[in-house]
Design a protein around this motif. Structure first.
Motif, PDB file in Angstrom:
ATOM      1  N   LEU A 152       1.166  -5.677   0.353  1.00  0.00           N
ATOM      2  CA  LEU A 152      -0.158  -5.961  -0.201  1.00  0.00           C
ATOM      3  C   LEU A 152      -0.631  -7.323   0.280  1.00  0.00           C
ATOM      4  CD1 LEU A 152      -2.534  -5.466  -2.229  1.00  0.00           C
ATOM      5  CD2 LEU A 152      -1.111  -6.624  -3.949  1.00  0.00           C
ATOM      6  N   VAL A 153      -1.867  -7.371   0.808  1.00  0.00           N
ATOM      7  CA  VAL A 153      -2.513  -8.615   1.203  1.00  0.00           C
ATOM      8  C   VAL A 153      -3.506  -8.990   0.102  1.00  0.00           C
ATOM      9  CG1 VAL A 153      -3.959  -9.771   2.930  1.00  0.00           C
ATOM     10  CG2 VAL A 153      -2.275  -8.054   3.647  1.00  0.00           C
ATOM     11  N   VAL A 154      -3.486 -10.247  -0.318  1.00  0.00           N
ATOM     12  CA  VAL A 154      -4.406 -10.741  -1.346  1.00  0.00           C
ATOM     13  C   VAL A 154      -5.350 -11.748  -0.688  1.00  0.00           C
ATOM     14  CG1 VAL A 154      -4.628 -11.861  -3.590  1.00  0.00           C
ATOM     15  CG2 VAL A 154      -2.597 -10.479  -3.082  1.00  0.00           C
ATOM     16  N   GLU A 155      -6.618 -11.396  -0.544  1.00  0.00           N
ATOM     17  CA  GLU A 155      -7.707 -12.177   0.067  1.00  0.00           C
ATOM     18  C   GLU A 155      -7.746 -11.966   1.595  1.00  0.00           C
ATOM     19  OE1 GLU A 155      -8.993 -12.842  -2.656  1.00  0.00           O
ATOM     20  OE2 GLU A 155      -8.329 -14.682  -3.626  1.00  0.00           O
ATOM     21  N   ARG A 168       5.891  -4.626   9.582  1.00  0.00           N
ATOM     22  CA  ARG A 168       6.811  -3.897  10.467  1.00  0.00           C
ATOM     23  C   ARG A 168       6.853  -2.405  10.140  1.00  0.00           C
ATOM     24  NH1 ARG A 168       9.634  -7.376  13.562  1.00  0.00           N
ATOM     25  NH2 ARG A 168       9.740  -9.562  12.886  1.00  0.00           N
ATOM     26  N   GLY A 169       5.673  -1.798  10.125  1.00  0.00           N
ATOM     27  CA  GLY A 169       5.576  -0.358   9.923  1.00  0.00           C
ATOM     28  C   GLY A 169       5.346   0.068   8.489  1.00  0.00           C
ATOM     29  N   ARG A 170       5.483  -0.848   7.549  1.00  0.00           N
ATOM     30  CA  ARG A 170       5.195  -0.484   6.158  1.00  0.00           C
ATOM     31  C   ARG A 170       3.690  -0.298   5.961  1.00  0.00           C
ATOM     32  NH1 ARG A 170       8.380  -5.303   3.080  1.00  0.00           N
ATOM     33  NH2 ARG A 170       7.712  -6.415   4.971  1.00  0.00           N
ATOM     34  N   LYS A 171       3.330   0.510   4.985  1.00  0.00           N
ATOM     35  CA  LYS A 171       1.927   0.772   4.665  1.00  0.00           C
ATOM     36  C   LYS A 171       1.257  -0.517   4.196  1.00  0.00           C
ATOM     37  CE  LYS A 171      -0.893   3.606   1.492  1.00  0.00           C
ATOM     38  NZ  LYS A 171      -1.809   4.141   2.510  1.00  0.00           N
ATOM     39  N   LEU A 172      -0.017  -0.684   4.539  1.00  0.00           N
ATOM     40  CA  LEU A 172      -0.752  -1.880   4.145  1.00  0.00           C
ATOM     41  C   LEU A 172      -1.776  -1.576   3.046  1.00  0.00           C
ATOM     42  CD1 LEU A 172      -1.576  -3.730   7.509  1.00  0.00           C
ATOM     43  CD2 LEU A 172       0.069  -4.427   5.755  1.00  0.00           C
ATOM     44  N   TYR A 173      -1.846  -2.497   2.086  1.00  0.00           N
ATOM     45  CA  TYR A 173      -2.886  -2.507   1.066  1.00  0.00           C
ATOM     46  C   TYR A 173      -3.587  -3.864   1.111  1.00  0.00           C
ATOM     47  CZ  TYR A 173      -0.771   1.610  -1.188  1.00  0.00           C
ATOM     48  OH  TYR A 173      -0.285   2.865  -1.466  1.00  0.00           O
ATOM     49  N   LEU A 174      -4.819  -3.871   0.660  1.00  0.00           N
ATOM     50  CA  LEU A 174      -5.592  -5.109   0.553  1.00  0.00           C
ATOM     51  C   LEU A 174      -6.256  -5.168  -0.808  1.00  0.00           C
ATOM     52  CD1 LEU A 174      -7.138  -7.651   1.741  1.00  0.00           C
ATOM     53  CD2 LEU A 174      -8.923  -6.026   2.421  1.00  0.00           C
ATOM     54  N   THR A 175      -6.236  -6.347  -1.422  1.00  0.00           N
ATOM     55  CA  THR A 175      -7.039  -6.571  -2.617  1.00  0.00           C
ATOM     56  C   THR A 175      -7.625  -7.976  -2.556  1.00  0.00           C
ATOM     57  OG1 THR A 175      -7.115  -6.255  -5.017  1.00  0.00           O
ATOM     58  CG2 THR A 175      -5.259  -7.533  -4.155  1.00  0.00           C
ATOM     59  N   THR A 176      -8.638  -8.230  -3.392  1.00  0.00           N
ATOM     60  CA  THR A 176      -9.286  -9.539  -3.431  1.00  0.00           C
ATOM     61  C   THR A 176      -9.465  -9.936  -4.896  1.00  0.00           C
ATOM     62  OG1 THR A 176     -11.431  -8.394  -3.193  1.00  0.00           O
ATOM     63  CG2 THR A 176     -10.474  -9.366  -1.222  1.00  0.00           C
ATOM     64  N   GLY A 211     -14.168 -10.448   4.540  1.00  0.00           N
ATOM     65  CA  GLY A 211     -13.491  -9.971   5.747  1.00  0.00           C
ATOM     66  C   GLY A 211     -12.879  -8.602   5.542  1.00  0.00           C
ATOM     67  N   ALA A 212     -13.110  -8.002   4.384  1.00  0.00           N
ATOM     68  CA  ALA A 212     -12.395  -6.777   4.025  1.00  0.00           C
ATOM     69  C   ALA A 212     -12.716  -5.607   4.954  1.00  0.00           C
ATOM     70  CB  ALA A 212     -12.704  -6.399   2.576  1.00  0.00           C
ATOM     71  N   ARG A 213     -13.923  -5.579   5.494  1.00  0.00           N
ATOM     72  CA  ARG A 213     -14.297  -4.451   6.375  1.00  0.00           C
ATOM     73  C   ARG A 213     -13.396  -4.400   7.607  1.00  0.00           C
ATOM     74  NH1 ARG A 213     -19.043  -1.340   6.542  1.00  0.00           N
ATOM     75  NH2 ARG A 213     -18.672   0.368   7.991  1.00  0.00           N
ATOM     76  N   THR A 214     -12.863  -5.544   8.022  1.00  0.00           N
ATOM     77  CA  THR A 214     -11.961  -5.606   9.184  1.00  0.00           C
ATOM     78  C   THR A 214     -10.689  -4.790   8.949  1.00  0.00           C
ATOM     79  OG1 THR A 214     -12.816  -7.785   9.778  1.00  0.00           O
ATOM     80  CG2 THR A 214     -10.645  -7.214  10.650  1.00  0.00           C
ATOM     81  N   PHE A 215     -10.303  -4.630   7.685  1.00  0.00           N
ATOM     82  CA  PHE A 215      -9.080  -3.903   7.350  1.00  0.00           C
ATOM     83  C   PHE A 215      -9.295  -2.389   7.289  1.00  0.00           C
ATOM     84  CE2 PHE A 215      -7.987  -8.129   6.215  1.00  0.00           C
ATOM     85  CZ  PHE A 215      -6.609  -8.221   6.085  1.00  0.00           C
ATOM     86  N   ALA A 216     -10.548  -1.934   7.421  1.00  0.00           N
ATOM     87  CA  ALA A 216     -10.848  -0.502   7.300  1.00  0.00           C
ATOM     88  C   ALA A 216     -10.039   0.310   8.306  1.00  0.00           C
ATOM     89  CB  ALA A 216     -12.342  -0.264   7.504  1.00  0.00           C
ATOM     90  N   GLY A 217      -9.412   1.360   7.823  1.00  0.00           N
ATOM     91  CA  GLY A 217      -8.594   2.206   8.677  1.00  0.00           C
ATOM     92  C   GLY A 217      -7.181   1.695   8.877  1.00  0.00           C
ATOM     93  N   GLN A 218      -6.943   0.441   8.482  1.00  0.00           N
ATOM     94  CA  GLN A 218      -5.617  -0.158   8.635  1.00  0.00           C
ATOM     95  C   GLN A 218      -4.933  -0.384   7.296  1.00  0.00           C
ATOM     96  OE1 GLN A 218      -4.466  -0.762  11.845  1.00  0.00           O
ATOM     97  NE2 GLN A 218      -6.390   0.236  12.407  1.00  0.00           N
ATOM     98  N   ALA A 219      -5.737  -0.553   6.241  1.00  0.00           N
ATOM     99  CA  ALA A 219      -5.191  -0.831   4.919  1.00  0.00           C
ATOM    100  C   ALA A 219      -6.056  -0.159   3.861  1.00  0.00           C
ATOM    101  CB  ALA A 219      -5.145  -2.341   4.666  1.00  0.00           C
ATOM    102  N   THR A 220      -5.458   0.169   2.736  1.00  0.00           N
ATOM    103  CA  THR A 220      -6.183   0.705   1.588  1.00  0.00           C
ATOM    104  C   THR A 220      -6.693  -0.462   0.756  1.00  0.00           C
ATOM    105  OG1 THR A 220      -4.784   2.684   1.530  1.00  0.00           O
ATOM    106  CG2 THR A 220      -6.019   2.140  -0.483  1.00  0.00           C
ATOM    107  N   PHE A 221      -8.009  -0.527   0.580  1.00  0.00           N
ATOM    108  CA  PHE A 221      -8.647  -1.640  -0.122  1.00  0.00           C
ATOM    109  C   PHE A 221      -8.897  -1.224  -1.573  1.00  0.00           C
ATOM    110  CE2 PHE A 221     -12.903  -4.117  -0.520  1.00  0.00           C
ATOM    111  CZ  PHE A 221     -12.272  -5.166  -1.162  1.00  0.00           C
ATOM    112  N   LEU A 222      -8.283  -1.944  -2.518  1.00  0.00           N
ATOM    113  CA  LEU A 222      -8.440  -1.590  -3.924  1.00  0.00           C
ATOM    114  C   LEU A 222      -8.790  -2.818  -4.757  1.00  0.00           C
ATOM    115  CD1 LEU A 222      -4.938  -1.014  -5.589  1.00  0.00           C
ATOM    116  CD2 LEU A 222      -5.176  -1.898  -3.262  1.00  0.00           C
ATOM    117  N   VAL A 223      -9.716  -2.609  -5.700  1.00  0.00           N
ATOM    118  CA  VAL A 223     -10.164  -3.676  -6.598  1.00  0.00           C
ATOM    119  C   VAL A 223     -10.539  -3.062  -7.942  1.00  0.00           C
ATOM    120  CG1 VAL A 223     -11.055  -5.181  -4.759  1.00  0.00           C
ATOM    121  CG2 VAL A 223     -12.588  -3.538  -5.875  1.00  0.00           C
TER     122      VAL A 223
END
Length: 306
Positions: free
Chosen positions: A44-47, A67-75, A85-97
Motif C-alpha cells: 500500500l502506498v500512502v500519498e 517486487r511483483g506484489r499487488k499495489l494499492y494506493l490511498t491518500t 498524482g493518483a491518476r498516474t497509478f491508474a492500471g497499476q494500483a487499486t486506488f481506495l479512499v
C-alpha cells in the motif's frame, strides 16, 4: 521571490518498521510524507506527491519495492500534494479512499487545481497534465486492507482539517499516518477559504486529536515534518485548544475579528517562534470566530427551547 520546488526525493526513503518505509518530505513545502507499507501479497502506498512527475517517481519506487506484489494506493485527503498524482497509478494500483474524501475530490478538485496552478511557477510546473482521478474502491467509514499477513486499517476521521480526512494505521507496527491532521514544526493548516471552502472545523479537529491520542501509536507520521511518537498528537491538540481559547475569550468581549487575529497571531508566534506556516494562524482564528458564532446561536436556541 523564491520559487517553490515541491519535488519528492524517493532516494531518501527510510525504514520505520519491518516492510514499512517512509519517503520523508525533508521540510520542503508542499511535499508530503509518503508511506509504503508491505505484506506478503500486496503493498500500500500512502500519498502521491504533487502531480504526475512526483507520482511517477513514487510509483516506480513502489513497484520496485513490491517486487511483483499487488499495489494499492490511498491518500489521507484530497489536497493537491497528497492526491493530485493518483491518476498516474491508474492500471497499476487499486486506488481506495473513504466516501467523504471521494466526494470532496470530485466536488472541489477542479477548483483546487485551478487555485494551485495560480500560486507559483514551480507548483504550476508540477501540476501540468494533471487529470483528477476517480477512486476504484470507496468505503463509508472503516476499511481493513489485508496485504497478506498484515492488515492496514483505513478510517474516515470525520470533518477536521478537511471533510474527508483519513487516518491510516498499521497495528502490528504501531504506526499511524495522519495526513495534515498533524504537522511538526509548523502551525496547523486551516484551509479556510470562504465562501468557496469552509469545511475545516477547529472544534471537530480537537475531538479527532483526542481520539487519536488515546490510541498511543508507537510512531506518528504527520502530513509534513518529522515523524515522532504519540506526543505529536497531544501537541497538536494542545495547540488547537490554545488557539480556540485565545480566540474565543476575545470574541466574548466583542472584539473585532481583525484585532483578534492580530493579538492571537502575536501571542502564538511568541509561543512558537521557530514554527513555519504563520499565515495559517489568521485562517485558524477566522475559522474559530465563525464556529464561536455558530456555537453562540446553538446555545441561544437551546435556552429558548427550555
Amino acid at each position: 521571490m523564491t520559487e517553490y520546488n515541491p519535488v519528492v526525493r524517493v532516494e531518501e526513503s527510510r525504514e520505520l518498521a519491518r516492510d514499512l518505509v517512509v519517503i520523508p518530505n525533508r521540510g520542503v513545502e508542499l511535499v508530503p510524507n509518503i508511506g509504503v507499507i508491505g505484506g506478503s501479497q500486496a503493498v500500500l502506498v500512502v500519498e502521491t506527491g504533487m502531480g504526475p512527475r512526483n507520482a511517477q517517481a513514487v510509483l516506480a519506487f513502489a513497484a520496485e519495492y513490491a517486487r511483483g506484489r499487488k499495489l494499492y494506493l490511498t491518500t489521507t485527503h484530497f489536497h493537491p500534494e497528497h492526491a493530485f498524482g493518483a491518476r498516474t497509478f491508474a492500471g497499476q494500483a487499486t486506488f481506495l479512499v473513504n466516501q467523504e474524501q471521494a466526494g470532496e475530490l470530485a466536488a472541489k478538485g477542479p477548483s483546487y487545481l485551478e487555485m494551485f496552478r495560480g500560486l507559483d511557477g514551480g507548483i504550476a510546473r508540477e501540476l501540468r497534465g494533471v487529470e483528477l482521478p476517480t477512486p476504484d474502491l470507496v468505503y463509508p467509514d472503516v476499511y481493513d486492507l489485508d496485504l497478506g499477513g498484515r492488515v492496514v486499517r483505513l478510517r474516515a476521521a470525520g470533518r477536521a482539517h478537511s471533510r474527508g480526512d483519513q487516518v491510516v494505521t498499521v497495528p502490528d507496527a504501531g504506526v499511524m499516518f495522519t495526513g495534515d491532521l498533524v504537522e511538526t514544526g509548523q502551525f496547523a493548516i486551516f484551509p479556510w477559504f470562504p465562501p468557496h471552502d469552509t469545511d475545516v472545523s477547529g472544534l471537530r479537529w480537537i475531538e479527532v486529536m483526542d481520539r487519536l491520542a488515546a490510541e498511543r501509536p508507537r510512531v506518528v507520521v504527520p502530513g509534513h515534518g518529522e515523524a515522532g511518537g504519540p506526543e505529536l498528537l497531544a501537541d497538536v491538540g494542545d495547540y488547537l485548544r490554545l488557539l480556540r481559547d485565545e480566540t474565543w475569550v476575545r470574541r466574548d468581549s466583542a472584539m473585532s475579528e481583525e484585532t483578534i487575529i492580530e493579538e492571537v497571531r502575536a501571542l502564538l508566534i511568541e509561543r512558537h517562534p521557530e514554527w513555519c506556516g504563520r499565515e495559517w494562524i489568521d485562517k485558524g482564528v477566522a475559522c474559530l470566530c465563525a464556529e464561536h458564532a455558530w456555537g453562540s446561536k446553538a446555545r441561544v436556541g437551546t435556552t429558548e427551547e427550555k
